[in-house]
Structures are given as C-alpha cells and as structure tokens.
Scaffold this motif. Structure first.
Motif, PDB file in Angstrom:
ATOM      1  N   LEU A   1       3.500  -9.261   3.710  1.00  0.00           N
ATOM      2  CA  LEU A   1       2.533  -8.185   3.467  1.00  0.00           C
ATOM      3  C   LEU A   1       2.808  -7.000   4.380  1.00  0.00           C
ATOM      4  O   LEU A   1       2.783  -5.839   3.950  1.00  0.00           O
ATOM      5  N   GLY A   2       3.077  -7.294   5.648  1.00  0.00           N
ATOM      6  CA  GLY A   2       3.367  -6.228   6.604  1.00  0.00           C
ATOM      7  C   GLY A   2       4.615  -5.447   6.225  1.00  0.00           C
ATOM      8  O   GLY A   2       4.643  -4.213   6.337  1.00  0.00           O
ATOM      9  N   ASN A   3       5.633  -6.165   5.752  1.00  0.00           N
ATOM     10  CA  ASN A   3       6.872  -5.497   5.335  1.00  0.00           C
ATOM     11  C   ASN A   3       6.623  -4.546   4.163  1.00  0.00           C
ATOM     12  O   ASN A   3       7.166  -3.429   4.125  1.00  0.00           O
ATOM     13  N   ILE A   4       5.819  -5.004   3.194  1.00  0.00           N
ATOM     14  CA  ILE A   4       5.518  -4.161   2.035  1.00  0.00           C
ATOM     15  C   ILE A   4       4.718  -2.931   2.459  1.00  0.00           C
ATOM     16  O   ILE A   4       4.990  -1.803   2.012  1.00  0.00           O
ATOM     17  N   ALA A   5       3.731  -3.132   3.340  1.00  0.00           N
ATOM     18  CA  ALA A   5       2.913  -2.006   3.798  1.00  0.00           C
ATOM     19  C   ALA A   5       3.762  -0.975   4.542  1.00  0.00           C
ATOM     20  O   ALA A   5       3.595   0.244   4.362  1.00  0.00           O
ATOM     21  N   GLU A   6       4.681  -1.439   5.375  1.00  0.00           N
ATOM     22  CA  GLU A   6       5.552  -0.514   6.101  1.00  0.00           C
ATOM     23  C   GLU A   6       6.460   0.256   5.156  1.00  0.00           C
ATOM     24  O   GLU A   6       6.728   1.448   5.356  1.00  0.00           O
ATOM     25  N   ASP A   7       6.923  -0.419   4.105  1.00  0.00           N
ATOM     26  CA  ASP A   7       7.763   0.260   3.126  1.00  0.00           C
ATOM     27  C   ASP A   7       6.974   1.352   2.401  1.00  0.00           C
ATOM     28  O   ASP A   7       7.481   2.458   2.174  1.00  0.00           O
ATOM     29  N   ILE A   8       5.730   1.045   2.055  1.00  0.00           N
ATOM     30  CA  ILE A   8       4.880   2.045   1.395  1.00  0.00           C
ATOM     31  C   ILE A   8       4.638   3.234   2.320  1.00  0.00           C
ATOM     32  O   ILE A   8       4.741   4.401   1.911  1.00  0.00           O
ATOM     33  N   ALA A   9       4.320   2.929   3.586  1.00  0.00           N
ATOM     34  CA  ALA A   9       4.001   3.990   4.543  1.00  0.00           C
ATOM     35  C   ALA A   9       5.201   4.884   4.830  1.00  0.00           C
ATOM     36  O   ALA A   9       5.038   6.046   5.234  1.00  0.00           O
ATOM     37  N   SER A  10       6.406   4.367   4.604  1.00  0.00           N
ATOM     38  CA  SER A  10       7.617   5.153   4.878  1.00  0.00           C
ATOM     39  C   SER A  10       7.965   6.099   3.740  1.00  0.00           C
ATOM     40  O   SER A  10       8.908   6.890   3.862  1.00  0.00           O
ATOM     41  N   ARG A  11       7.213   6.030   2.656  1.00  0.00           N
ATOM     42  CA  ARG A  11       7.489   6.861   1.483  1.00  0.00           C
ATOM     43  C   ARG A  11       6.304   7.787   1.198  1.00  0.00           C
ATOM     44  O   ARG A  11       5.192   7.534   1.656  1.00  0.00           O
ATOM     45  N   PRO A  12       6.523   8.824   0.383  1.00  0.00           N
ATOM     46  CA  PRO A  12       5.414   9.721   0.022  1.00  0.00           C
ATOM     47  C   PRO A  12       4.561   9.136  -1.117  1.00  0.00           C
ATOM     48  O   PRO A  12       4.424   9.725  -2.185  1.00  0.00           O
ATOM     49  N   VAL A  13       4.000   7.960  -0.863  1.00  0.00           N
ATOM     50  CA  VAL A  13       3.263   7.230  -1.898  1.00  0.00           C
ATOM     51  C   VAL A  13       1.800   7.640  -1.893  1.00  0.00           C
ATOM     52  O   VAL A  13       1.142   7.652  -0.840  1.00  0.00           O
ATOM     53  N   LYS A  14       1.286   7.972  -3.084  1.00  0.00           N
ATOM     54  CA  LYS A  14      -0.149   8.258  -3.237  1.00  0.00           C
ATOM     55  C   LYS A  14      -0.876   7.180  -4.041  1.00  0.00           C
ATOM     56  O   LYS A  14      -2.088   7.024  -3.912  1.00  0.00           O
ATOM     57  N   VAL A  15      -0.118   6.438  -4.881  1.00  0.00           N
ATOM     58  CA  VAL A  15      -0.748   5.407  -5.719  1.00  0.00           C
ATOM     59  C   VAL A  15       0.074   4.129  -5.653  1.00  0.00           C
ATOM     60  O   VAL A  15       1.297   4.150  -5.863  1.00  0.00           O
ATOM     61  N   VAL A  16      -0.596   3.020  -5.358  1.00  0.00           N
ATOM     62  CA  VAL A  16       0.021   1.697  -5.405  1.00  0.00           C
ATOM     63  C   VAL A  16      -0.583   0.946  -6.588  1.00  0.00           C
ATOM     64  O   VAL A  16      -1.813   0.834  -6.694  1.00  0.00           O
ATOM     65  N   THR A  17       0.267   0.474  -7.489  1.00  0.00           N
ATOM     66  CA  THR A  17      -0.226  -0.313  -8.620  1.00  0.00           C
ATOM     67  C   THR A  17       0.204  -1.765  -8.434  1.00  0.00           C
ATOM     68  O   THR A  17       1.374  -2.046  -8.157  1.00  0.00           O
ATOM     69  N   ILE A  18      -0.750  -2.669  -8.579  1.00  0.00           N
ATOM     70  CA  ILE A  18      -0.520  -4.099  -8.362  1.00  0.00           C
ATOM     71  C   ILE A  18      -0.775  -4.842  -9.662  1.00  0.00           C
ATOM     72  O   ILE A  18      -1.837  -4.701 -10.273  1.00  0.00           O
ATOM     73  N   ALA A  19       0.218  -5.617 -10.085  1.00  0.00           N
ATOM     74  CA  ALA A  19       0.089  -6.384 -11.328  1.00  0.00           C
ATOM     75  C   ALA A  19       0.431  -7.839 -11.069  1.00  0.00           C
ATOM     76  O   ALA A  19       1.046  -8.192 -10.063  1.00  0.00           O
ATOM     77  N   GLY A  20       0.048  -8.688 -12.009  1.00  0.00           N
ATOM     78  CA  GLY A  20       0.357 -10.108 -11.922  1.00  0.00           C
ATOM     79  C   GLY A  20      -0.529 -10.888 -12.868  1.00  0.00           C
ATOM     80  O   GLY A  20      -1.594 -10.410 -13.272  1.00  0.00           O
ATOM     81  N   PRO A  21      -0.126 -12.085 -13.235  1.00  0.00           N
ATOM     82  CA  PRO A  21      -0.909 -12.883 -14.183  1.00  0.00           C
ATOM     83  C   PRO A  21      -2.168 -13.456 -13.553  1.00  0.00           C
ATOM     84  O   PRO A  21      -2.346 -13.411 -12.330  1.00  0.00           O
ATOM     85  N   SER A  22      -3.026 -14.008 -14.389  1.00  0.00           N
ATOM     86  CA  SER A  22      -4.269 -14.623 -13.922  1.00  0.00           C
ATOM     87  C   SER A  22      -3.963 -15.757 -12.951  1.00  0.00           C
ATOM     88  O   SER A  22      -3.046 -16.552 -13.164  1.00  0.00           O
TER      89      SER A  22
END
Length: 558
Positions: free
Chosen positions: A282-303
């Motif tokens: 989780l920390g790795n993903i958050a750091e990757d997001i923070a290193s980019r000009p991201v305004k929207v994170v979309t999360i998908a996955g099955p039930s």
C-alpha cells in the motif's frame, strides 16, 4: 421391488425430462445416460458426471433406490471444475510416466492452471513428451475409478508417491476412509471432488511453457469445445510470482504448513508479517501516486476483493505522502431502480456499467476537476433512488479516490484526463495451495468472504448468496477482469492466514443450505475444502485488516 428414477433438465429441478420405472436392477449413470440419449437425443459427449439426489456423483455411481437425478455437462460451472480436476490428474500421471518428475500446482492463470515440475525448468522437449503422453492416455479412454481407502493405507500410498503434504492432511482432517481415484495404476486425491469416469472425455487441452513452468489449458464455460486465445498480462504474472516467492520465504506453500504454525504457536507472527506485507505494498502504491501529477485514483475489482478497505487505507497512506484524499464511491451513481437494466431473466442487473448514471457522473467529474464545488449523490439502496450527498471541491493537494467494480472501465476512464488519473486493480489473486495438486481458487476465496459479509451486514442466508454468485462471477468475467490491464498498479488482497479465520464463520452458514437446493452441492464442495483448514481465532487481527471488512471489527468506514 422396482424403483423410480426421475431425470431433470439441467439446473431446473422442477422440470422433468423423464420419470420411469427402473426395475429391480441397479443402474449406473452410464445406463441412465444411454437411455436418455436414446429417448431424447441428449449430447452425451458433454456429460461428465451427474447429481443424484443433489449430491455430485461420478457416472459409474450405482443407484438402487428411488432417486432424482440430473446430468452435469462440461459447459456448466460444476462440469467445468470436474473437467479441470480430471485433466489435472492426467497431467500428474503423465509427468511421472513421461518425465519421471513430480508436478506442483501453483495457481490459475489465463483460463488454465500453472504447474511447476520438480527439478527445475520445463523445456520444449518436456512439453512435447507430456502432450504425447496425455494424448495417449486420453485416446485409450482409461477408467478413472473411485475408491475408498482406510486412512492408514491411503497415507502410505501417497507417502510412497512422495506426496507427504497430502498424506499429512488426511490425518489433520481426520479423513477415514479417504475418497481417492485410481487411473492407470496411479492414485490421486482431489479434495473429495468428483472426477470424470474415464479419460476419453478430456480431449480438449493444451500445454504452454510459461516462465519456469507450464500452463495446462482448459476449455471455458462459454466455449466448451475449444480453447480460448492465450492472453497473459505481464503485471498479473508478476503479482503471482511475487506472492509465490514471498510464501516460499515464509515456508508456507501448502496448508500443512499453516497447521505447523498453529502447533508451533506462531500464528500471531504470521498475521503481523502478512499485514506488514499489505502495508508495504500500500505504501509503495501511495508513493507512486504522490510522485505523479495525479488528481483522480480509480479503484476496481470484483466482489469480495476488499476494495473499500483498500481505498480507506490508501487514503491514510496518501495523507502520509502529503496528499489530501477525497472519496467518491461509484455505487452512488446507480440509476434509479426503475431505470436500471435487466438481465435475461428480467431481474435488475447491477453488474453492468449501464446500471450507472454515466451522464451525471461525467458532468460531476468535469466540474470537480475544473475546481467547482459539486453536490455529489448518494444512492439509497432501500428506496432505489439517488439523494443529495457530500459536497466536493478539490484543492491543489487533493486527490479524488473513486472506488467501484467499474473503476477501470474505458467509459469511465474516458471522462478523466489521461495524465492525471491512476488506476488500481484489487483482488485476492493468489493464496496457499491445499497441497501440490489442489488449490483454493480466487473466486472461492472471494465467495467465502462474501458469504460471511452478506449474512453479517445484509441478513442474507448462505443459500441466497450461493444462488446469486454465478451471476456475480459472470459479471466480473465480462465487465471487470477484461479491464485490469488498464491499471497502473495491482494489489493482491489475499492473506495467507485468512482461510483459517474465515472457517469458523462460514462453516455454520454452509451447513444451513437446504439439501433440496440447487446450490447444495456447491455448499458441500466448499465444506470439503474447509476440512483441511485449521480454525483460527480473530483476536490478533488488526482492526484495519482487509479481513475485518468481512468478519467485522474494522476501525475503517467499511
């Protein structure tokens, strides 16, 4: 004294094909099938087993009393599982006979099973020999016969094969007698699951080298007479091998090792390590997001993936990285119930993206990303209508998190500027194998989670959840999994200890399924798997764990 056999149509217990006096002579499934083929022209080549009074039985099972039966076809979920496990058995036999090597099942991938062989890499020559041997075994139409062995005899047989993990689990589960299958002089155990009665029906297969092993490929429910195109996303493969390496480091490839952790008093240590592994990813993903000009994170996955827990924990990690996350669940954009699409049976279909009010969503997202203050909706699942929800206005450091099964769908991604979006696919993609030849599927893992959550939070019985789950699986295969390659990151939400925690919650629920129900055999199949799992209490599980989303006790808004 004569007895009666009532033959039903596939999956419709109220519709009879035939009801006839069988006479005094006991009949096998082959006998009844021959009669039905002669009378009604049933497609015998696709019949792989049968239900006898709702219990799954091989075709050589003998009926000598009044019974209601239904044939199992290879294009049904139950039939496809029987086909797969039977072909797995043939593969194991072929590896021993053609190569003199043991086979270890690792996980499913691309409508097939990924196997590795003892002794290292699989070569093209190995694959040719295996294919030739399997083809020969199938052409001979060899019988696959069910046998019951005393536990001590079964243990000795499998130890002689070098399959000590299976032998140990017989004792752990206190199986006596043990239901095994015999083919070409080789015994196999597949979690009490029914097998094809002979090898001749298993004609459709292929072997493909992948990484250091081989993929045993099967037909699908949609295309039972041919193999689908082989497509493997590198990102998905990387997740499998990353998790497999981690389990090897933990010495936790098979369920017998989980039993050892219990007896050694090291379950709490395993829980803490597993949760730390999730936190690290989780920390790795958050750091990757923070290193980019991201305004929207979309999360998908099955039930049953744990998307809600993941999104809440991602919020915390993004705050650590200096971001201010704002959540917007996609489920809040469901259309009014009367406007929702319906499936073939006339019931509302909430799995399709057309169930969402895409026009309203696009309007809201356009205005939010333009810096406007927007009143977003909240969906009332009781009334089936949208109501005014929270107000969102993004500031410079804010990141919008959108979570829902369609979070990676092209229609939603098209609403977002490509350079400022970040997609994440969440699912329990792997887990501990039961033994070298038996695995727990990812769909079963999600189903066990959902059975508990549906009962705990929605008052739904296990029977109801099992009845709707095939539609959920079909929806995921059609509307969710095809889009996982759109993701920038994949999060494997499986935990190696979770089956032990889920077991004491889900076993009593599965025992409530009515014997006359369409899904009774499915409940029994799951119970057969759970026999081998040690029961674990939940005392030491952190209150932000993904498992808390299903068993309760989460500190997060799930």
């Amino acid at each position: 004294m004569a007895f009666t056999i009532c033959v039903l149509t596939a999956a419709k217990r109220e519709e009879y094909i035939a009801s006839y006096i069988a006479g005094d002579q006991p009949l096998s499934g082959h006998d009844v099938m021959a009669e039905m083929v002669a009378r009604h022209g049933m497609p015998a080549r696709r019949i792989i087993a049968w239900f006898v009074n709702n219990y799954t039985r091989p075709l050589d099972w003998i009926v000598d009393d009044d019974a209601t039966v239904e044939f199992i076809f290879t294009d049904s979920p139950a039939g496809l599982r029987i086909y797969q496990r039977s072909l797995d058995f043939i593969f194991v036999i072929a590896c021993a006979k053609a190569l003199g090597r043991k086979a270890m099942l690792r996980h499913s991938i691309a409508d097939g099973h990924y196997w590795e062989l003892e002794g290292g890499l699989v070569s093209k020559s190995d694959v040719r020999k295996l294919t030739a041997e399997m083809t020969s075994l199938i052409k001979q139409d060899l019988p696959i016969t069910r046998q019951l062995l005393a536990i001590d005899k079964a243990r000795k047989i499998f130890q002689k094969h070098g399959e000590n993990e299976i032998a140990e689990l017989f004792v752990r589960a206190n199986l006596d007698p043990v239901e095994v299958y015999l083919c070409n002089g080789r015994y196999g155990y597949f979690c009490g699951g029914t097998m094809a009665s002979s090898t001749g029906i298993l004609k459709i297969f292929d072997l493909a080298i992948y990484e250091q092993g081989v993929i045993l490929r099967f037909p699908t429910q949609e295309n039972p007479d041919e193999l689908p195109e082989l497509k493997i996303a590198k990102s998905t493969g990387d997740i499998f091998f990353d998790y497999a390496h981690w389990l090897e480091v933990l010495d936790l490839n098979y369920l017998n090792k989980l039993h050892h952790r219990v007896t050694d008093g090291k379950i709490q240590e395993l829980v803490l390590i597993s949760e730390a592994f999730h936190s690290q990813r989780l920390g790795n993903i958050a750091e990757d997001i923070a290193s980019r000009p991201v305004k929207v994170v979309t999360i998908a996955g099955p039930s049953g993936s744990g998307k809600t827990t993941f999104s809440e924990r991602l919020k915390v990690q993004l705050m650590v990285c200096g971001k201010n996350p704002v959540t917007l669940p996609l489920d809040n954009y469901f259309k009014e119930r009367e406007d929702s699409p319906k499936d073939e049976s006339g019931e509302y279909d909430y799995e399709r993206i057309e169930a969402l009010d895409l026009d309203l969503m696009e309007d809201n997202l356009t205005r939010i990303l333009a810096g406007e203050e927007v009143v977003t909706p909240v969906y009332n699942f009781i009334t089936g209508k949208k109501e005014p929800g929270k107000i969102i206005k993004l500031r410079a450091s804010d990141v919008l998190i959108m979570e829902g099964i369609h979070g990676l769908n092209d229609k939603i991604l098209a609403m977002l500027p490509e350079g400022s979006r970040y997609g994440i696919f969440v699912s329990p993609l792997t887990g501990i194998c039961i033994d070298p030849h038996n695995r727990t599927s990812t769909s079963d893992n999600r189903l066990l989670r959902r059975l508990i959550r549906d009962y705990r939070t929605r008052g739904k019985s296990a029977q109801v959840t099992l009845e709707v789950y095939p539609k959920v699986i079909a929806g995921a295969k059609r509307y969710i999994f095809p889009y996982r390659n759109r993701s920038d990151a994949i999060f494997n939400s499986a935990l190696p200890y979770e089956l032990g925690v889920l077991k004491p919650y889900v076993e009593p629920l599965l025992h409530t399924v009515d014997e006359n129900s369409l899904v009774f055999s499915e409940a029994l199949r799951l119970l057969n798997i759970l026999k081998f799992v040690p029961s674990l209490n939940n005392d030491g599980i952190p209150n932000n764990s993904v498992i808390r989303e299903f068993i309760g006790g989460s500190c997060l808004d799930v």
